[in-house]
Scaffold this active site. Structure first.
Site, PDB file in Angstrom:
ATOM      1  N   ALA A 117     -61.487  42.363 -57.806  1.00 43.31           N
ATOM      2  CA  ALA A 117     -60.607  41.295 -58.299  1.00 43.31           C
ATOM      3  C   ALA A 117     -61.102  39.941 -57.807  1.00 43.31           C
ATOM      4  O   ALA A 117     -61.040  39.647 -56.615  1.00 43.31           O
ATOM      5  CB  ALA A 117     -59.169  41.531 -57.819  1.00 43.31           C
ATOM      6  N   GLY A 118     -61.616  39.162 -58.764  1.00 43.72           N
ATOM      7  CA  GLY A 118     -62.061  37.812 -58.437  1.00 43.72           C
ATOM      8  C   GLY A 118     -61.186  36.823 -59.171  1.00 43.72           C
ATOM      9  O   GLY A 118     -60.160  36.358 -58.678  1.00 43.72           O
ATOM     10  N   GLY A 149     -91.913  18.809 -65.131  1.00 41.69           N
ATOM     11  CA  GLY A 149     -92.133  19.577 -63.893  1.00 41.69           C
ATOM     12  C   GLY A 149     -91.508  18.929 -62.671  1.00 41.69           C
ATOM     13  O   GLY A 149     -91.025  19.612 -61.758  1.00 41.69           O
ATOM     14  N   GLU A 170     -63.879  29.099 -58.135  1.00 38.24           N
ATOM     15  CA  GLU A 170     -62.557  28.451 -58.228  1.00 38.24           C
ATOM     16  C   GLU A 170     -62.042  28.420 -59.674  1.00 38.24           C
ATOM     17  O   GLU A 170     -61.468  27.435 -60.113  1.00 38.24           O
ATOM     18  CB  GLU A 170     -62.586  27.036 -57.631  1.00 38.24           C
ATOM     19  CG  GLU A 170     -62.734  27.041 -56.117  1.00 38.24           C
ATOM     20  CD  GLU A 170     -62.827  25.653 -55.524  1.00 38.24           C
ATOM     21  OE1 GLU A 170     -61.915  24.846 -55.746  1.00 38.24           O
ATOM     22  OE2 GLU A 170     -63.834  25.381 -54.842  1.00 38.24           O
ATOM     23  N   THR A 205     -60.984  36.608 -52.964  1.00 39.10           N
ATOM     24  CA  THR A 205     -61.841  37.412 -53.849  1.00 39.10           C
ATOM     25  C   THR A 205     -62.210  38.751 -53.214  1.00 39.10           C
ATOM     26  O   THR A 205     -62.461  38.827 -52.017  1.00 39.10           O
ATOM     27  CB  THR A 205     -63.130  36.619 -54.160  1.00 39.10           C
ATOM     28  OG1 THR A 205     -62.736  35.355 -54.703  1.00 39.10           O
ATOM     29  CG2 THR A 205     -64.003  37.349 -55.164  1.00 39.10           C
TER      30      THR A 205
HETATM   31  C1  LIG Z   1     -70.634  30.265 -53.381  1.00 39.44           C
HETATM   32  C2  LIG Z   1     -69.336  30.949 -53.556  1.00 39.44           C
HETATM   33  C3  LIG Z   1     -68.305  30.695 -52.666  1.00 39.44           C
HETATM   34  C4  LIG Z   1     -67.066  31.333 -52.813  1.00 39.44           C
HETATM   35  N1  LIG Z   1     -66.089  31.125 -51.873  1.00 39.44           N
HETATM   36  C5  LIG Z   1     -64.934  31.847 -51.942  1.00 39.44           C
HETATM   37  C6  LIG Z   1     -63.964  31.764 -50.889  1.00 39.44           C
HETATM   38  O1  LIG Z   1     -64.123  31.042 -49.888  1.00 39.44           O
HETATM   39  N2  LIG Z   1     -62.850  32.525 -50.993  1.00 39.44           N
HETATM   40  C7  LIG Z   1     -62.610  33.343 -52.051  1.00 39.44           C
HETATM   41  O2  LIG Z   1     -61.567  33.994 -52.078  1.00 39.44           O
HETATM   42  N3  LIG Z   1     -63.523  33.447 -53.070  1.00 39.44           N
HETATM   43  C8  LIG Z   1     -64.674  32.724 -53.031  1.00 39.44           C
HETATM   44  N4  LIG Z   1     -65.618  32.839 -54.037  1.00 39.44           N
HETATM   45  C9  LIG Z   1     -65.359  33.733 -55.155  1.00 39.44           C
HETATM   46  C10 LIG Z   1     -65.173  33.029 -56.487  1.00 39.44           C
HETATM   47  O3  LIG Z   1     -64.012  32.251 -56.481  1.00 39.44           O
HETATM   48  C11 LIG Z   1     -65.218  34.129 -57.563  1.00 39.44           C
HETATM   49  O4  LIG Z   1     -66.564  34.514 -57.702  1.00 39.44           O
HETATM   50  C12 LIG Z   1     -64.638  33.663 -58.873  1.00 39.44           C
HETATM   51  O5  LIG Z   1     -63.257  33.510 -58.757  1.00 39.44           O
HETATM   52  C13 LIG Z   1     -64.931  34.671 -59.994  1.00 39.44           C
HETATM   53  O6  LIG Z   1     -64.561  35.960 -59.619  1.00 39.44           O
HETATM   54  P1  LIG Z   1     -65.597  37.173 -59.861  1.00 39.44           P
HETATM   55  O7  LIG Z   1     -66.918  36.771 -59.303  1.00 39.44           O
HETATM   56  O8  LIG Z   1     -64.988  38.423 -59.338  1.00 39.44           O
HETATM   57  O9  LIG Z   1     -65.731  37.257 -61.424  1.00 39.44           O
HETATM   58  P2  LIG Z   1     -64.783  38.062 -62.444  1.00 39.44           P
HETATM   59  O10 LIG Z   1     -63.355  37.698 -62.250  1.00 39.44           O
HETATM   60  O11 LIG Z   1     -65.151  39.503 -62.391  1.00 39.44           O
HETATM   61  O12 LIG Z   1     -65.295  37.467 -63.824  1.00 39.44           O
HETATM   62  C14 LIG Z   1     -66.665  37.641 -64.226  1.00 39.44           C
HETATM   63  C15 LIG Z   1     -66.893  36.825 -65.484  1.00 39.44           C
HETATM   64  O13 LIG Z   1     -66.185  37.410 -66.536  1.00 39.44           O
HETATM   65  C16 LIG Z   1     -65.693  36.434 -67.423  1.00 39.44           C
HETATM   66  N5  LIG Z   1     -64.256  36.641 -67.571  1.00 39.44           N
HETATM   67  C17 LIG Z   1     -63.385  37.030 -66.615  1.00 39.44           C
HETATM   68  N6  LIG Z   1     -62.143  37.126 -67.120  1.00 39.44           N
HETATM   69  C18 LIG Z   1     -62.223  36.783 -68.428  1.00 39.44           C
HETATM   70  C19 LIG Z   1     -61.291  36.672 -69.491  1.00 39.44           C
HETATM   71  N7  LIG Z   1     -60.012  36.927 -69.303  1.00 39.44           N
HETATM   72  N8  LIG Z   1     -61.737  36.285 -70.711  1.00 39.44           N
HETATM   73  C20 LIG Z   1     -63.048  36.023 -70.912  1.00 39.44           C
HETATM   74  N9  LIG Z   1     -63.981  36.106 -69.944  1.00 39.44           N
HETATM   75  C21 LIG Z   1     -63.584  36.482 -68.723  1.00 39.44           C
HETATM   76  C22 LIG Z   1     -66.051  35.076 -66.836  1.00 39.44           C
HETATM   77  O14 LIG Z   1     -67.193  34.571 -67.503  1.00 39.44           O
HETATM   78  C23 LIG Z   1     -66.384  35.366 -65.397  1.00 39.44           C
HETATM   79  O15 LIG Z   1     -67.368  34.492 -64.875  1.00 39.44           O
HETATM   80  C24 LIG Z   1     -66.853  32.217 -53.898  1.00 39.44           C
HETATM   81  C25 LIG Z   1     -67.894  32.464 -54.794  1.00 39.44           C
HETATM   82  C26 LIG Z   1     -69.128  31.864 -54.620  1.00 39.44           C
HETATM   83  C27 LIG Z   1     -70.218  32.177 -55.595  1.00 39.44           C
END
Ligand SMILES: Cc1cc2nc3c(=O)[nH]c(=O)nc-3n(C[C@H](O)[C@H](O)[C@H](O)COP(=O)(O)OP(=O)(O)OC[C@H]3O[C@@H](n4cnc5c(N)ncnc54)[C@H](O)[C@@H]3O)c2cc1C
Length: 385
Positions: free
Chosen positions: A133-134, A342, A365, A129
């Site tokens: 790009a997530g 509560g 994930e 992440t």
């Molecule tokens: C506690 C925690 C631990 C993590 N650990 C890791 C790790 O070890 N390694 C790692 O690489 N990552 C890790 N992550 C990252 C996690 O996997 C990402 O947060 C997740 O993949 C979402 O990516 P983003 O936050 O960039 O959301 P985005 O991709 O920006 O998406 C934001 C929101 O937009 C909506 N959305 C996105 N695309 C679409 C679509 N096509 N259609 C409709 N709605 C959409 C969804 O509701 C989504 O929740 C971790 C996150 C957390 C919170």
């Protein structure tokens, strides 16, 4: 069609259930802070867990583990899901957790990374992440540019679990940004002490986890640290992701079951306006809803895990297990909280922790919407004519 678990899995389930009830639930608020075990706790619980004979259950036999199949692991995760005794991400009391990516590397890299991880001498983190790009790795900005027999990696990552304590990282980077996730992404194994890797800051979250922001500036690594061929990164991640999604579904069954137990027993004790909560139909509806979704989810996850063991491609099923499980277990935690009033908000009970953890899993994930988008493509292919 026989829907019963085979005898050895029923035994596994019974033993783990007893272990969770007797050894974990009574101390579940004293073992961890959400991210990590409190000092001494991991060793203590590992010693207790060793009696179950499940050490390295997730590691294939050829690397010294038990190599349990998917359905066996589902049964384990289901039972472990009933307690908050273990930190929700990363930690294990059955030996080190090994990223499946490490099984696909060559022998030289296995000596350097896989075996030390299996022996508990090294740990890793997964860096995919990044700020831009997530859920859509195709938009990745971190690049790995070939320079003779080296790659040079530049970019920023965020939300990287356990990066602060990791010895090495599985870094996902774009080797060809024009191709995106269709052949443009590659995984590299990078030692965390390589010049240019900087732990920028630990992120504060509503869950216990404290993942890291990382910067990678001219990080130079030999070509031999690449996993597989250039552009194979998403392929490498696929098996890992499928297993992970089944695990989400399996854990969620346990969460729903515990919430149902807590909610039903409280509803049978608590009187308001002269009647027990358990006599109110609105409360009964919530309990029945939890019961029904637990049954649906169990059938779904057992089926997908069994098919996975038969060698079938269960990618689509695993998407459903992940989002249905995480959504329904969050709903169960939410309703359990509502029934407790509560008390449901206090840390005397595990409900608020289930509520926070399961909420976070709906995002990590693979957020629900992204999984549904991918599943919709398959549905339209299969049924759209
Ligand atoms: C506690 C925690 C631990 C993590 N650990 C890791 C790790 O070890 N390694 C790692 O690489 N990552 C890790 N992550 C990252 C996690 O996997 C990402 O947060 C997740 O993949 C979402 O990516 P983003 O936050 O960039 O959301 P985005 O991709 O920006 O998406 C934001 C929101 O937009 C909506 N959305 C996105 N695309 C679409 C679509 N096509 N259609 C409709 N709605 C959409 C969804 O509701 C989504 O929740 C971790 C996150 C957390 C919170």
């Amino acid at each position: 069609m026989d829907f019963n678990l085979p005898e050895e899995l029923q035994m596994l389930k019974t033993n783990l259930r007893r272990f969770v009830d007797e050894e974990l639930i009574p101390i579940e608020r004293e073992t961890n802070d959400g991210t990590d075990f409190l000092p001494g706790m991991q060793k203590k619980l590992e010693e207790k867990a060793k009696g179950l004979g499940l050490w390295l259950f997730d590691v294939p036999e050829e690397y010294g583990g038990l190599g349990l199949g998917s359905l066996s692991k589902t049964v384990m995760w289901e039972e472990l899901g009933r307690t908050i005794a273990l930190p929700s991400r990363q930690a294990s009391i059955f030996g080190p957790r090994v990223s499946p990516i490490l099984y696909s590397i060559n022998d030289e890299l296995k000596d350097k990374y896989l075996y030390p991880v299996v022996r508990g001498e090294k740990t890793s983190c997964f860096m995919q992440t990044e700020p831009d790009a997530g859920g859509d790795p195709g938009g990745m900005r971190t690049t790995a540019v070939r320079d003779g027999d080296h790659y040079v990696i530049n970019g920023n990552k965020r939300f990287i679990t356990a990066a602060g304590s990791a010895d090495f990282a599985q870094v996902v980077a774009a080797t060809d940004r024009t191709k995106g996730s269709r052949g443009g992404i590659t995984v590299f194994l990078v030692d965390m002490d390589t010049p240019g890797i900087k732990l920028v800051r630990q992120q504060e979250l509503m869950v216990g986890d404290r993942p890291w922001e990382i910067s990678l500036e001219n990080v130079r690594i030999p070509v031999s640290q690449r996993v597989g061929e250039e552009g194979d990164g998403m392929k490498a991640a696929q098996s890992w992701l499928t297993e992970g999604r089944l695990r989400h579904g399996a854990r969620a069954i346990g969460v729903i079951e515990r919430c149902l137990q807590l909610a039903a027993s409280y509803a049978k004790q608590r009187k308001t306006f002269g009647a027990l909560l358990s006599e109110r139909q609105s409360v009964q509806n919530m309990l029945v809803d939890m019961y029904q979704t637990m049954h649906q989810l169990r059938l779904m996850v057992y089926d997908a895990s069994w098919r996975h063991d038969q060698g079938e491609d269960v990618r689509w099923l695993s998407y459903m297990c992940k989002y249905f499980g995480d959504e329904m277990s969050f709903r169960a935690a939410d309703r359990c909280m509502q029934i407790h009033g509560g008390l449901g908000l206090t840390t005397d009970l595990p409900i608020e922790r289930f509520w926070r953890d399961q909420r976070s899993f709906i995002i990590t994930e693979g957020p629900t919407e992204i999984l549904k988008m991918a599943l919709a493509r398959q549905v339209l292919r299969e049924y759209g004519g």
